[in-house]
Design a protein around this motif. Sequence first.
Motif, PDB file in Angstrom:
ATOM      1  N   MET A   1       2.453   3.285 -12.445  1.00  0.00           N
ATOM      2  CA  MET A   1       1.504   2.535 -11.633  1.00  0.00           C
ATOM      3  C   MET A   1       1.246   1.180 -12.289  1.00  0.00           C
ATOM      4  O   MET A   1       0.954   1.091 -13.477  1.00  0.00           O
ATOM      5  N   ASP A   2       1.399   0.104 -11.496  1.00  0.00           N
ATOM      6  CA  ASP A   2       1.146  -1.240 -12.005  1.00  0.00           C
ATOM      7  C   ASP A   2      -0.347  -1.459 -12.178  1.00  0.00           C
ATOM      8  O   ASP A   2      -1.159  -1.034 -11.344  1.00  0.00           O
ATOM      9  N   THR A   3      -0.689  -2.140 -13.271  1.00  0.00           N
ATOM     10  CA  THR A   3      -2.095  -2.441 -13.541  1.00  0.00           C
ATOM     11  C   THR A   3      -2.219  -3.857 -14.073  1.00  0.00           C
ATOM     12  O   THR A   3      -1.244  -4.452 -14.542  1.00  0.00           O
ATOM     13  N   ARG A   4      -3.419  -4.396 -13.990  1.00  0.00           N
ATOM     14  CA  ARG A   4      -3.752  -5.676 -14.630  1.00  0.00           C
ATOM     15  C   ARG A   4      -4.980  -5.411 -15.481  1.00  0.00           C
ATOM     16  O   ARG A   4      -6.009  -4.956 -14.970  1.00  0.00           O
ATOM     17  N   THR A   5      -4.860  -5.701 -16.787  1.00  0.00           N
ATOM     18  CA  THR A   5      -5.946  -5.415 -17.711  1.00  0.00           C
ATOM     19  C   THR A   5      -6.403  -6.685 -18.408  1.00  0.00           C
ATOM     20  O   THR A   5      -5.580  -7.442 -18.934  1.00  0.00           O
ATOM     21  N   ILE A   6      -7.692  -6.948 -18.374  1.00  0.00           N
ATOM     22  CA  ILE A   6      -8.302  -8.027 -19.139  1.00  0.00           C
ATOM     23  C   ILE A   6      -9.478  -7.426 -19.888  1.00  0.00           C
ATOM     24  O   ILE A   6     -10.389  -6.863 -19.269  1.00  0.00           O
ATOM     25  N   ARG A   7      -9.425  -7.519 -21.193  1.00  0.00           N
ATOM     26  CA  ARG A   7     -10.424  -6.909 -22.067  1.00  0.00           C
ATOM     27  C   ARG A   7     -10.605  -5.428 -21.715  1.00  0.00           C
ATOM     28  O   ARG A   7      -9.626  -4.679 -21.780  1.00  0.00           O
ATOM     29  N   ARG A   8     -11.781  -5.005 -21.333  1.00  0.00           N
ATOM     30  CA  ARG A   8     -12.010  -3.581 -21.067  1.00  0.00           C
ATOM     31  C   ARG A   8     -11.817  -3.189 -19.610  1.00  0.00           C
ATOM     32  O   ARG A   8     -11.977  -2.024 -19.249  1.00  0.00           O
ATOM     33  N   THR A   9     -11.465  -4.159 -18.775  1.00  0.00           N
ATOM     34  CA  THR A   9     -11.373  -3.891 -17.341  1.00  0.00           C
ATOM     35  C   THR A   9      -9.920  -3.775 -16.905  1.00  0.00           C
ATOM     36  O   THR A   9      -9.108  -4.671 -17.155  1.00  0.00           O
ATOM     37  N   LYS A  10      -9.595  -2.689 -16.249  1.00  0.00           N
ATOM     38  CA  LYS A  10      -8.234  -2.437 -15.779  1.00  0.00           C
ATOM     39  C   LYS A  10      -8.254  -2.197 -14.274  1.00  0.00           C
ATOM     40  O   LYS A  10      -8.967  -1.329 -13.783  1.00  0.00           O
ATOM     41  N   VAL A  11      -7.453  -2.986 -13.555  1.00  0.00           N
ATOM     42  CA  VAL A  11      -7.353  -2.864 -12.105  1.00  0.00           C
ATOM     43  C   VAL A  11      -5.996  -2.255 -11.752  1.00  0.00           C
ATOM     44  O   VAL A  11      -4.951  -2.719 -12.221  1.00  0.00           O
ATOM     45  N   ALA A  12      -6.010  -1.223 -10.930  1.00  0.00           N
ATOM     46  CA  ALA A  12      -4.777  -0.633 -10.417  1.00  0.00           C
ATOM     47  C   ALA A  12      -4.273  -1.481  -9.254  1.00  0.00           C
ATOM     48  O   ALA A  12      -5.017  -1.763  -8.310  1.00  0.00           O
ATOM     49  N   LEU A  13      -3.020  -1.890  -9.327  1.00  0.00           N
ATOM     50  CA  LEU A  13      -2.439  -2.776  -8.330  1.00  0.00           C
ATOM     51  C   LEU A  13      -1.627  -1.993  -7.299  1.00  0.00           C
ATOM     52  O   LEU A  13      -1.211  -0.857  -7.560  1.00  0.00           O
ATOM     53  N   PRO A  14      -1.381  -2.592  -6.144  1.00  0.00           N
ATOM     54  CA  PRO A  14      -0.535  -1.923  -5.152  1.00  0.00           C
ATOM     55  C   PRO A  14       0.858  -1.674  -5.718  1.00  0.00           C
ATOM     56  O   PRO A  14       1.421  -2.544  -6.386  1.00  0.00           O
ATOM     57  N   SER A  15       1.409  -0.513  -5.453  1.00  0.00           N
ATOM     58  CA  SER A  15       2.770  -0.181  -5.905  1.00  0.00           C
ATOM     59  C   SER A  15       3.713  -0.356  -4.725  1.00  0.00           C
ATOM     60  O   SER A  15       4.069   0.604  -4.032  1.00  0.00           O
ATOM     61  N   LEU A  16       4.109  -1.604  -4.497  1.00  0.00           N
ATOM     62  CA  LEU A  16       4.893  -1.925  -3.301  1.00  0.00           C
ATOM     63  C   LEU A  16       6.389  -2.051  -3.584  1.00  0.00           C
ATOM     64  O   LEU A  16       7.173  -2.312  -2.662  1.00  0.00           O
ATOM     65  N   ASP A  17       6.789  -1.898  -4.829  1.00  0.00           N
ATOM     66  CA  ASP A  17       8.205  -2.009  -5.187  1.00  0.00           C
ATOM     67  C   ASP A  17       8.788  -0.688  -5.646  1.00  0.00           C
ATOM     68  O   ASP A  17       9.844  -0.652  -6.277  1.00  0.00           O
ATOM     69  N   GLU A  18       8.105   0.390  -5.337  1.00  0.00           N
ATOM     70  CA  GLU A  18       8.597   1.697  -5.754  1.00  0.00           C
ATOM     71  C   GLU A  18       9.841   2.083  -4.952  1.00  0.00           C
ATOM     72  O   GLU A  18       9.967   1.750  -3.764  1.00  0.00           O
ATOM     73  N   PRO A  19      10.790   2.791  -5.596  1.00  0.00           N
ATOM     74  CA  PRO A  19      11.976   3.261  -4.874  1.00  0.00           C
ATOM     75  C   PRO A  19      11.574   4.135  -3.687  1.00  0.00           C
ATOM     76  O   PRO A  19      10.685   4.967  -3.785  1.00  0.00           O
ATOM     77  N   GLY A  20      12.223   3.918  -2.585  1.00  0.00           N
ATOM     78  CA  GLY A  20      11.933   4.717  -1.397  1.00  0.00           C
ATOM     79  C   GLY A  20      10.896   4.124  -0.478  1.00  0.00           C
ATOM     80  O   GLY A  20      10.727   4.600   0.660  1.00  0.00           O
ATOM     81  N   LEU A  21      10.190   3.066  -0.944  1.00  0.00           N
ATOM     82  CA  LEU A  21       9.196   2.426  -0.087  1.00  0.00           C
ATOM     83  C   LEU A  21       9.818   1.176   0.524  1.00  0.00           C
ATOM     84  O   LEU A  21      10.111   0.203  -0.172  1.00  0.00           O
ATOM     85  N   ALA A  22      10.044   1.195   1.804  1.00  0.00           N
ATOM     86  CA  ALA A  22      10.650   0.063   2.509  1.00  0.00           C
ATOM     87  C   ALA A  22       9.600  -0.574   3.416  1.00  0.00           C
ATOM     88  O   ALA A  22       9.030   0.097   4.281  1.00  0.00           O
ATOM     89  N   LEU A  23       9.359  -1.855   3.201  1.00  0.00           N
ATOM     90  CA  LEU A  23       8.404  -2.576   4.036  1.00  0.00           C
ATOM     91  C   LEU A  23       9.124  -3.195   5.224  1.00  0.00           C
ATOM     92  O   LEU A  23      10.186  -3.808   5.081  1.00  0.00           O
ATOM     93  N   SER A  24       8.554  -3.042   6.393  1.00  0.00           N
ATOM     94  CA  SER A  24       9.157  -3.570   7.615  1.00  0.00           C
ATOM     95  C   SER A  24       8.469  -4.870   8.018  1.00  0.00           C
ATOM     96  O   SER A  24       7.237  -4.981   7.971  1.00  0.00           O
ATOM     97  N   ASP A  25       9.267  -5.852   8.428  1.00  0.00           N
ATOM     98  CA  ASP A  25       8.714  -7.119   8.892  1.00  0.00           C
ATOM     99  C   ASP A  25       7.978  -6.911  10.213  1.00  0.00           C
ATOM    100  O   ASP A  25       8.477  -6.232  11.116  1.00  0.00           O
ATOM    101  N   VAL A  26       6.778  -7.503  10.293  1.00  0.00           N
ATOM    102  CA  VAL A  26       6.006  -7.448  11.531  1.00  0.00           C
ATOM    103  C   VAL A  26       5.630  -8.863  11.925  1.00  0.00           C
ATOM    104  O   VAL A  26       5.523  -9.758  11.085  1.00  0.00           O
ATOM    105  N   THR A  27       5.460  -9.076  13.213  1.00  0.00           N
ATOM    106  CA  THR A  27       5.084 -10.399  13.712  1.00  0.00           C
ATOM    107  C   THR A  27       3.598 -10.489  14.028  1.00  0.00           C
ATOM    108  O   THR A  27       3.103 -11.547  14.395  1.00  0.00           O
ATOM    109  N   SER A  28       2.905  -9.354  13.892  1.00  0.00           N
ATOM    110  CA  SER A  28       1.473  -9.320  14.150  1.00  0.00           C
ATOM    111  C   SER A  28       0.848  -8.188  13.336  1.00  0.00           C
ATOM    112  O   SER A  28       1.521  -7.200  13.027  1.00  0.00           O
ATOM    113  N   LEU A  29      -0.411  -8.344  13.002  1.00  0.00           N
ATOM    114  CA  LEU A  29      -1.126  -7.278  12.297  1.00  0.00           C
ATOM    115  C   LEU A  29      -1.898  -6.396  13.271  1.00  0.00           C
ATOM    116  O   LEU A  29      -2.615  -5.491  12.860  1.00  0.00           O
ATOM    117  N   GLU A  30      -1.748  -6.652  14.543  1.00  0.00           N
ATOM    118  CA  GLU A  30      -2.420  -5.845  15.551  1.00  0.00           C
ATOM    119  C   GLU A  30      -1.510  -4.691  15.970  1.00  0.00           C
ATOM    120  O   GLU A  30      -0.317  -4.871  16.198  1.00  0.00           O
TER     121      GLU A  30
END
Length: 228
Positions: A1-30
């Motif tokens: 899992m990707d994270t971003r850590t600064i000092r004591r704070t760690k944020v879990a980031l979206p895992s959008l590059d994992e194998p098997g996850l394919a993002l499809s192009d869309v022309t609208s968010l509706e």
Amino acid sequence: MDTRTIRRTKVALPSLDEPGLALSDVTSLEDMHGRVTGFRYADAKVRELDLAGAQLVEGRVSGCTAERTRLDAVRADSVEFSCCELPALSWTGSKLSRIVFRECRLMGAALEGLALDNVLFEKCKLDYATFARVRALGPVIFSGCSLREAAFIGSDLRAALFDDCDLRLTEFGDGTYRGLDLRGNDLSAVRGVSALKRVIIDRVQMPQLADALAGELDVTFGADLDDV
């Protein structure tokens, strides 16, 4: 899992590059069912983006521009916004989990009634933005952002951190700030110093808070008075 850590704070980031996850192009968010999943929405230029009661799950929104954006009760989970220009953004009554805003221009944004959990704002322009009744339910990081004359009103930022941000005339109104990490920022021109009870700072920032308080009180230094 990707994270971003600064000092004591760690944020879990979206895992959008994992194998098997394919993002499809869309022309609208509706979507007719109010849910957009596994998507890529890129380089769109629209006059108005208006969503209500929708869900955005596992996706990227990049290089998009809208003259006016209104998102109401729009839940977002594992979404990355990058290089977007969304002036007059209004996002209300929603929960954001594992969200990244990277190099986005969100000047004058109105964020109200949001619950934030693992959210990263990185190198974003948030000048004049208003954060009203925003709750950091989980870690939230503002890194390298400009928040000139932004305002936090009635918010709970106990799980938040600011690092290397421009906080000139940033206002901290009534709210809960215990544990808010403000190290690594110039605090000499913030507003609402009296509200920042039990925040975390470095000792070298004490004179900066003193300068901010003097500015708020509009004091006059005796040395600056003309001799009678």
